[in-house]
Write a protein that holds these residues in place. Structure first.
Motif, PDB file in Angstrom:
ATOM      1  N   PHE B 269      36.414  76.884 -84.613  1.00  0.00           N
ATOM      2  CA  PHE B 269      35.295  77.763 -84.296  1.00  0.00           C
ATOM      3  C   PHE B 269      35.797  79.087 -83.742  1.00  0.00           C
ATOM      4  O   PHE B 269      36.683  79.120 -82.886  1.00  0.00           O
ATOM      5  CB  PHE B 269      34.356  77.115 -83.270  1.00  0.00           C
ATOM      6  CG  PHE B 269      33.693  75.858 -83.751  1.00  0.00           C
ATOM      7  CD1 PHE B 269      33.447  75.648 -85.091  1.00  0.00           C
ATOM      8  CD2 PHE B 269      33.308  74.876 -82.856  1.00  0.00           C
ATOM      9  CE1 PHE B 269      32.831  74.486 -85.539  1.00  0.00           C
ATOM     10  CE2 PHE B 269      32.695  73.709 -83.288  1.00  0.00           C
ATOM     11  CZ  PHE B 269      32.454  73.509 -84.626  1.00  0.00           C
ATOM     12  N   LEU B 271      34.402  81.048 -81.704  1.00  0.00           N
ATOM     13  CA  LEU B 271      34.125  81.288 -80.289  1.00  0.00           C
ATOM     14  C   LEU B 271      35.013  80.462 -79.359  1.00  0.00           C
ATOM     15  O   LEU B 271      34.983  80.643 -78.155  1.00  0.00           O
ATOM     16  CB  LEU B 271      32.656  80.959 -79.976  1.00  0.00           C
ATOM     17  CG  LEU B 271      31.626  81.862 -80.639  1.00  0.00           C
ATOM     18  CD1 LEU B 271      30.235  81.485 -80.178  1.00  0.00           C
ATOM     19  CD2 LEU B 271      31.890  83.312 -80.308  1.00  0.00           C
ATOM     20  N   PHE B 272      35.775  79.560 -79.932  1.00  0.00           N
ATOM     21  CA  PHE B 272      36.560  78.629 -79.121  1.00  0.00           C
ATOM     22  C   PHE B 272      37.452  79.341 -78.110  1.00  0.00           C
ATOM     23  O   PHE B 272      37.532  78.969 -76.950  1.00  0.00           O
ATOM     24  CB  PHE B 272      37.384  77.750 -80.061  1.00  0.00           C
ATOM     25  CG  PHE B 272      38.165  76.654 -79.395  1.00  0.00           C
ATOM     26  CD1 PHE B 272      37.522  75.639 -78.704  1.00  0.00           C
ATOM     27  CD2 PHE B 272      39.548  76.604 -79.487  1.00  0.00           C
ATOM     28  CE1 PHE B 272      38.239  74.611 -78.109  1.00  0.00           C
ATOM     29  CE2 PHE B 272      40.270  75.582 -78.903  1.00  0.00           C
ATOM     30  CZ  PHE B 272      39.620  74.591 -78.208  1.00  0.00           C
ATOM     31  N   THR B 273      38.113  80.388 -78.572  1.00  0.00           N
ATOM     32  CA  THR B 273      39.065  81.069 -77.691  1.00  0.00           C
ATOM     33  C   THR B 273      38.616  82.469 -77.294  1.00  0.00           C
ATOM     34  O   THR B 273      39.371  83.189 -76.663  1.00  0.00           O
ATOM     35  CB  THR B 273      40.433  81.219 -78.402  1.00  0.00           C
ATOM     36  OG1 THR B 273      40.186  81.779 -79.691  1.00  0.00           O
ATOM     37  CG2 THR B 273      41.128  79.899 -78.551  1.00  0.00           C
ATOM     38  N   HIS B 275      37.544  85.605 -75.529  1.00  0.00           N
ATOM     39  CA  HIS B 275      37.492  86.019 -74.132  1.00  0.00           C
ATOM     40  C   HIS B 275      36.150  86.678 -73.820  1.00  0.00           C
ATOM     41  O   HIS B 275      35.454  87.122 -74.725  1.00  0.00           O
ATOM     42  CB  HIS B 275      38.588  87.046 -73.839  1.00  0.00           C
ATOM     43  CG  HIS B 275      39.972  86.471 -73.837  1.00  0.00           C
ATOM     44  ND1 HIS B 275      41.061  87.190 -73.439  1.00  0.00           N
ATOM     45  CD2 HIS B 275      40.447  85.253 -74.159  1.00  0.00           C
ATOM     46  CE1 HIS B 275      42.153  86.449 -73.528  1.00  0.00           C
ATOM     47  NE2 HIS B 275      41.804  85.270 -73.966  1.00  0.00           N
ATOM     48  N   THR B 276      35.885  86.807 -72.531  1.00  0.00           N
ATOM     49  CA  THR B 276      34.666  87.505 -72.098  1.00  0.00           C
ATOM     50  C   THR B 276      34.640  88.929 -72.629  1.00  0.00           C
ATOM     51  O   THR B 276      33.610  89.455 -73.012  1.00  0.00           O
ATOM     52  CB  THR B 276      34.638  87.580 -70.567  1.00  0.00           C
ATOM     53  OG1 THR B 276      34.902  86.275 -70.073  1.00  0.00           O
ATOM     54  CG2 THR B 276      33.309  88.068 -70.062  1.00  0.00           C
ATOM     55  N   HIS B 279      37.840  90.103 -76.701  1.00  0.00           N
ATOM     56  CA  HIS B 279      39.157  89.914 -77.311  1.00  0.00           C
ATOM     57  C   HIS B 279      39.295  88.449 -77.716  1.00  0.00           C
ATOM     58  O   HIS B 279      38.953  87.560 -76.954  1.00  0.00           O
ATOM     59  CB  HIS B 279      40.236  90.282 -76.301  1.00  0.00           C
ATOM     60  CG  HIS B 279      41.619  89.890 -76.730  1.00  0.00           C
ATOM     61  ND1 HIS B 279      42.319  90.597 -77.677  1.00  0.00           N
ATOM     62  CD2 HIS B 279      42.411  88.862 -76.357  1.00  0.00           C
ATOM     63  CE1 HIS B 279      43.503  90.011 -77.866  1.00  0.00           C
ATOM     64  NE2 HIS B 279      43.576  88.972 -77.075  1.00  0.00           N
ATOM     65  N   PRO B 281      42.130  85.803 -79.042  1.00  0.00           N
ATOM     66  CA  PRO B 281      43.535  85.586 -79.401  1.00  0.00           C
ATOM     67  C   PRO B 281      43.683  85.022 -80.816  1.00  0.00           C
ATOM     68  O   PRO B 281      44.660  85.296 -81.480  1.00  0.00           O
ATOM     69  CB  PRO B 281      44.023  84.569 -78.372  1.00  0.00           C
ATOM     70  CG  PRO B 281      43.022  84.576 -77.276  1.00  0.00           C
ATOM     71  CD  PRO B 281      41.729  85.028 -77.879  1.00  0.00           C
ATOM     72  N   ARG B 282      42.721  84.223 -81.253  1.00  0.00           N
ATOM     73  CA  ARG B 282      42.779  83.719 -82.620  1.00  0.00           C
ATOM     74  C   ARG B 282      41.534  84.219 -83.340  1.00  0.00           C
ATOM     75  O   ARG B 282      40.532  83.553 -83.450  1.00  0.00           O
ATOM     76  CB  ARG B 282      42.833  82.193 -82.618  1.00  0.00           C
ATOM     77  CG  ARG B 282      44.076  81.671 -81.930  1.00  0.00           C
ATOM     78  CD  ARG B 282      44.415  80.260 -82.316  1.00  0.00           C
ATOM     79  NE  ARG B 282      43.669  79.245 -81.602  1.00  0.00           N
ATOM     80  CZ  ARG B 282      44.030  78.721 -80.433  1.00  0.00           C
ATOM     81  NH1 ARG B 282      45.121  79.135 -79.833  1.00  0.00           N
ATOM     82  NH2 ARG B 282      43.309  77.785 -79.877  1.00  0.00           N
ATOM     83  N   GLN B 291      46.844  77.535 -86.171  1.00  0.00           N
ATOM     84  CA  GLN B 291      46.908  76.866 -84.884  1.00  0.00           C
ATOM     85  C   GLN B 291      46.759  75.355 -85.061  1.00  0.00           C
ATOM     86  O   GLN B 291      47.474  74.570 -84.449  1.00  0.00           O
ATOM     87  CB  GLN B 291      45.796  77.401 -83.972  1.00  0.00           C
ATOM     88  CG  GLN B 291      45.497  76.562 -82.739  1.00  0.00           C
ATOM     89  CD  GLN B 291      46.621  76.604 -81.711  1.00  0.00           C
ATOM     90  OE1 GLN B 291      47.495  77.451 -81.794  1.00  0.00           O
ATOM     91  NE2 GLN B 291      46.609  75.665 -80.783  1.00  0.00           N
TER      92      GLN B 291
ATOM     93  N   ASP D 270      49.164  85.291 -81.154  1.00  0.00           N
ATOM     94  CA  ASP D 270      48.177  84.453 -80.499  1.00  0.00           C
ATOM     95  C   ASP D 270      47.842  84.916 -79.085  1.00  0.00           C
ATOM     96  O   ASP D 270      47.145  84.232 -78.357  1.00  0.00           O
ATOM     97  CB  ASP D 270      48.646  82.996 -80.469  1.00  0.00           C
ATOM     98  CG  ASP D 270      48.213  82.243 -81.713  1.00  0.00           C
ATOM     99  OD1 ASP D 270      47.598  82.883 -82.579  1.00  0.00           O
ATOM    100  OD2 ASP D 270      48.480  81.042 -81.822  1.00  0.00           O
ATOM    101  N   LEU D 271      48.358  86.048 -78.700  1.00  0.00           N
ATOM    102  CA  LEU D 271      48.090  86.483 -77.340  1.00  0.00           C
ATOM    103  C   LEU D 271      46.804  87.302 -77.279  1.00  0.00           C
ATOM    104  O   LEU D 271      46.402  87.892 -78.241  1.00  0.00           O
ATOM    105  CB  LEU D 271      49.255  87.304 -76.807  1.00  0.00           C
ATOM    106  CG  LEU D 271      50.544  86.507 -76.641  1.00  0.00           C
ATOM    107  CD1 LEU D 271      51.681  87.416 -76.250  1.00  0.00           C
ATOM    108  CD2 LEU D 271      50.384  85.418 -75.609  1.00  0.00           C
TER     109      LEU D 271
END
Lengths: 149, 337, 276, 271
Positions: B269, B271-273, B275-276, B279, B281-282, B291, D270-271
């Motif tokens: 998904f 939205l899994f990673t 950020h607020t 941004h 990361p994936r 991943q 991935d960062l």
């Protein structure tokens, strides 16, 4: 004999017509059933089906949606859009097994205080006859979250 | 002569186990799907299928489960932590890949903070595995260095007899021995031969794939974009996977009372990673698919010394666009490391 | 076979002359009866394309993947009639520009595959109109009749049972060409309209909301139904909604790229018999 | 935990001071907490949100946290009043090894809402000022209004033993802005602090970290002397739920504090 079942009904109403109609009912000292909690919105066009689902999720036994008569919309055609949406949503709920009697739609103008009082009474009686919405409440119980209305 | 359990005694087994306080669970086909579910009679088992649609994971790590209830009164918060319902259970007819899946996740739930929900259920469950005599086009246990009769994660291994009338019993753990002592009177010594195991062809060379994955240069390979182009980003591979274990925590309720729940979540998904700040990361589906593969065959083994894949093949079997671990690793195995 | 060859050579030609940047089609899958979506970018790859009666998936959803059409280049895509309807709706909802899309239209009848005449979405309007007027026989699912015979309690119980096994993997949403929202209502949490947890209530709410959002937009391609890993008969709900908009508003989704979305338009004399 | 103080830092950004209700929990926090660690702050009914403990390890009578109101949980937190109770889980994660910084010069580089974690380290050091060499702080934000801890910035500016460089992004300056205008990496290169016997601590948005690391390299900093925090999205905080993974690292357990050397070994994309 158990106590008389008092249904909890949520009404989503448009502020220009039905809410004013409810006001008129009040100032005219008309008596109507106290089972309805009114939520006022700018227009029936603003009443998303999400609201109806949310009311049921929180344990409502019935939902009433009401606004201006066709042609009377403060925003010209909000209620025409709403009408189509309701048509479809109502048949969806019916297909899902939610009795159409639990979700009621009406047009009530600012002048129709009497109609408002009568409708609330009829709807409350109808839903009282249907009984609590046990099937849905069973689902709510399973979630272990409270249904606080 | 080995100890055998004959199929015609299975109903008695279920009765005995139930009277010994075990609840009995096994592969069941209901409506249009199959899963591991509680049964009252042996006849409810469907032992003929290659593999239930849904993995055994949900019996240990349910798709949604309460963590705590809270009530708030004026200036006091009361919480009541949820403990999974206690009770011994026998899960009969588990496939070796599903059982291996459980043992793969044990170190994850046990490292650092020990997940009591998982381990309480693990300790109270007896896994009775039946070796596979049937496989389909999607099975790939052998490619993962497992086999149709792997014993990882099992308490008992049953080997089907040639006449399909019962199983040879192999007790693997104390828990298994205890469960089978309850039905000792139903076991018979017999010398019937066992049925041949399912033939599962090796689809790829795992070592070649792992070597490729471990090479940092391949992280940015164009391969990832190409392979995941048709991925639609649904979570069904992760949700049906016996080893995928990511979850989300959600509150349901209001300011007075409610519940905090742990729900399955998926690295597929977007939205899994996220950020607020927005941004992510994936941020692309190819990064998310990379991943998933990297995690299963590079990161997870790097940390816990075991691949996070037990070769059940569910990811490919149900994928709406016919992707899956098999295809990806097959292609990787043909690339230069 | 003839159709497959025809489209293969057409794909090669278009790619070779650079008039499309990509052909979205089908290639062999992991088993003999599976087909997987494939993205062909150069003419020498075009032989991977296959076309037969196993090519069922509606590929139109890929057209709205981020950035694909933003360079204004052309893309060719294999579409069944329902897929063509999908891109008409996407165009009507301003999600894509149909001029950028070259359609390799086809339809199947048993094992037979035939090409549809036309290349651009607008050219199929008449054909789609004829489907509206003469729906293929036996297209209504017998289960629909059964559900309609039930009383509300039974219907509720039926769906409760079906939805109880939903695992909220959102494969239905992701497989659906109409579900292109960047942020789905179920992923929005301010306010959290419906439960994200996968208990039966949460599942019920999710499926009702999705069905409503598809009302008047679903073309019945069956992508969601096939994608569902726990085999919930999602087609029933969506086709019931399609019938509803056809009966109530004479709306057949995806007739042409200019069709007004049914719930974003109205007529003053729409039926309102149910309104008190 | 009880909210005992709260004030606005910048538009949408609030700082809250929290006190423990249960002495045993407080004692545990005192024992465990070291600067760099984070916690999960929650409001029942809405959920939990992860951010750092902004107060230093030298001041553990309370917890301070600073957050931007943006989602469901942070909105609920922002709406909470003094005297309200909220939940805190933690402290989790690893720490800045401050004792290894003793006797060295310190360079703090921070951007926007990422000053809170840096501030925790800054005060931990300033509270034992004599143990460290020169202290330089470079802090930038999008606009003047977005600078957080304005009163502390004033305090640092006035201190003779702290060198503070403030900057805002081009276009973000106000008419009376007397400090620098420019992005943090540029301002850093202008300031050109010496890498000699110096530890750098960077916190900021991923894009700022990326470019600042490059600038530091240019200035001659050794990767092992540069510390940063990777604050990924987290839910469980105990190395299970899987979303904070970068490569095989669970940021919530093995992070959030990493040296630039460690970061360079992670899959960069991935960062």
């Amino acid at each position: 004999m158990s106590e008389l079942f008092e249904p909890k009904i949520i009404a989503f109403v448009c502020t220009y017509c039905t809410y004013a109609g409810a006001d008129l009912a009040g100032t005219s000292r008309l008596k109507y059933a106290p089972n309805v909690r009114i939520i006022r919105l700018p227009c029936t066009g603003r009443i998303s089906p999400m609201f109806i689902l949310k009311a049921l999720q929180k344990g409502a036994d019935g939902v009433l949606v009401s606004g201006c008569h066709p042609g009377d919309c403060h925003f010209t055609h909000g209620n025409y859009h709403a009408r189509r949406r309701w048509m479809v949503f109502r048949s969806l709920l019916d297909f899902m097994g939610i009795q159409p009697e639990r979700v009621i739609f009406s047009w009530i103008s600012a002048a129709e205080g009497g109609k408002f009082a009568d409708l609330i009474n009829t709807v409350t009686e109808d839903i009282r006859k249907l009984g609590p919405f046990d099937q849905y409440k069973e689902l709510i119980r399973e979630t272990e979250a409270p249904a606080t209305l | 002569m080995t100890r055998c359990l004959f199929s015609n005694k299975l109903e008695n087994c279920v009765t005995l186990w139930r009277s010994a306080g075990y609840s009995v669970i096994g592969p069941v086909r209901k409506d249009a799907t199959s899963s591991y579910a509680a049964v009252e009679h042996a006849a409810d088992f469907d032992l003929g299928m290659v593999l239930p649609d849904r993995s055994i994971k949900e019996l240990f790590f349910p798709q949604t489960e309460p963590m705590l209830h809270y009530t708030i009164k004026q200036q006091a918060i009361n919480t009541e932590e949820f403990t999974p319902p206690a009770g011994k259970r026998i899960i009969f007819g588990v496939r070796p890949c599903d059982a291996s899946g459980l043992s793969i996740d044990d170190p994850l739930f046990g490292w650092d903070y020990k997940d009591e929900y998982w381990f309480q259920r693990r300790n109270e469950s007896v896994i009775v595995t039946i070796a596979c005599t049937k496989a389909d086009d999607f099975c790939l246990c052998t490619s993962l260095k497992l086999a149709p009769d792997s014993t990882n994660g099992s308490d008992i291994l049953l080997r089907p007899l040639e006449n399909n009338n019962g199983w040879q019993v192999e007790e693997l753990t104390e828990r298994g021995r205890e469960a089978f002592s309850a039905i000792a009177e139903l076991l018979q010594e017999a010398s019937e031969p066992t049925a041949p195991l399912a033939v599962v062809p090796e689809m790829f060379n795992l070592d070649t794939c792992v070597a490729w994955l471990q090479n940092p240069e391949n992280f940015e390979s164009k391969f990832w974009k190409d392979i995941s182009m048709r991925c639609i980003g649904c979570g069904s591979c992760t949700y049906l996977c016996p080893t995928c274990h990511c979850f989300d925590i959600q509150d349901e309720g209001d300011t007075y009372s409610g519940i905090r729940r742990k729900n399955w979540d998926s690295c597929s998904f977007a939205l899994f990673t996220m950020h607020t700040s927005g941004h992510n990361p994936r941020s692309t589906q190819s990064a998310r698919w990379r991943q998933r593969i990297m995690h299963k065959f590079n990161y997870f083994p790097g940390k816990f010394s075991v691949n996070s894949c037990s070769g059940c093949g569910r990811c490919t079997r149900q994928c709406p666009v016919d992707m899956g671990i098999t295809e990806t690793l097959q292609k990787i195995s043909t690339l230069h490391p | 076979m003839i159709t497959q060859e025809k489209y293969r050579s057409k794909a090669k030609k278009l790619l070779a002359e650079g008039s499309v940047k990509m052909v979205i089609g089908y290639s062999p899958g992991s088993t003999p009866d599976r087909r997987r979506p494939v993205f062909i970018r150069s003419f020498d790859e075009a032989d991977q394309l296959v076309l037969d009666s196993n090519c069922i998936a509606n590929l139109s959803g890929y057209l709205v993947s981020e950035g694909l059409l933003s360079d204004e280049k052309h893309v060719a895509i294999f579409l069944r009639p329902d897929g063509i309807r999908s891109i008409n709706i996407l165009a009507a909802e301003s999600q894509l520009n149909v001029d950028q899309i070259i359609i390799f239209g086809f339809d199947t009848n048993g094992n037979e595959v035939r090409a549809l005449t036309g290349e651009h979405a607008g050219e199929f309007s008449e054909f789609i109109g004829s489907i509206k007027e003469h729906p293929p026989e036996k297209s209504r699912d017998p289960l629909l009749y059964q559900i309609e015979q039930m009383n509300p309690q039974e219907r509720f119980a039926f769906w409760k049972d079906e939805f109880s096994r939903c695992i909220k993997c959102y494969a239905c949403r992701q497989a659906c060409p109409m579900c292109y929202c960047r942020r789905c209502i179920v992923d929005s949490n301010q306010p959290q309209w419906i439960n994200t947890s996968s208990h039966t209530l949460g599942n019920f709410e999710w499926n009702v909301v999705r069905a409503f959002h598809l009302a008047g937009r679903c073309v019945g391609c069956g992508n969601c139904d096939r994608a569902c890993p726990v085999n919930i008969p999602l087609r029933l709900i969506n086709s019931r909604m399609a019938e509803e908009v056809l009966d109530s508003f004479d709306h057949f989704a995806g007739l042409n790229p200019a069709q007004e979305p049914v719930l974003a338009s109205f007529k003053k004399d729409d039926s309102e018999t149910f309104i008190l | 935990m009880k909210i005992v103080g709260r004030h606005d830092e910048a538009p949408g950004v609030k700082t809250m001071r929290l006190e423990f209700q249960n002495p045993a929990d407080h004692e545990e926090f005192r024992q465990k907490y070291r600067t760099g660690m984070f916690g999960l702050y929650g409001v029942y009914g809405e959920g939990e949100s992860t951010f750092c403990v902004a107060s230093p390890e030298t001041r553990t009578d309370y917890i301070e946290c600073t957050f931007r109101q943006s989602g469901r949980v942070t909105s609920a937190l922002a709406n909470a009043d003094i005297g309200d109770l909220i939940t805190f889980r933690g402290p989790y994660g690893n720490r800045f090894p401050i004792e290894t910084f003793h006797g060295k010069n310190l360079l703090f580089i921070s951007g926007g809402i990422a000053l809170p974690p840096t501030r925790s380290v800054i005060w931990s050091c300033l509270d034992q000022r004599e143990k460290f060499g020169k202290v330089t702080i470079i802090y930038g934000a999008r606009t003047v209004a977005d600078l957080v801890y304005k009163h502390e910035l004033d305090e640092w500016q006035e201190r003779a033993d702290v060198d503070l460089v403030l900057t805002v992004d081009p276009g973000g300056e106000s008419p009376d802005w007397k400090n620098k205008v420019g992005f943090v990496p540029t301002v850093l290169e202008e300031a050109a602090p010496s890498p000699e016997n110096c530890i750098a601590v960077i916190c900021g948005p991923p894009i700022m970290i990326k470019f600042t690391l490059i600038s530091l390299k240019k200035l001659g900093f050794d990767e092992t002397n540069v510390y940063t925090t990777l604050e990924n999205r987290m839910k469980c905080g105990v190395g299970k739920c899987g979303r904070c993974n970068v490569g095989s690292i669970y940021v919530c357990k093995e992070g959030p504090v990493f040296t630039a050397a460690e970061v360079s070994r992670m899959p960069a994309a991935d960062l």
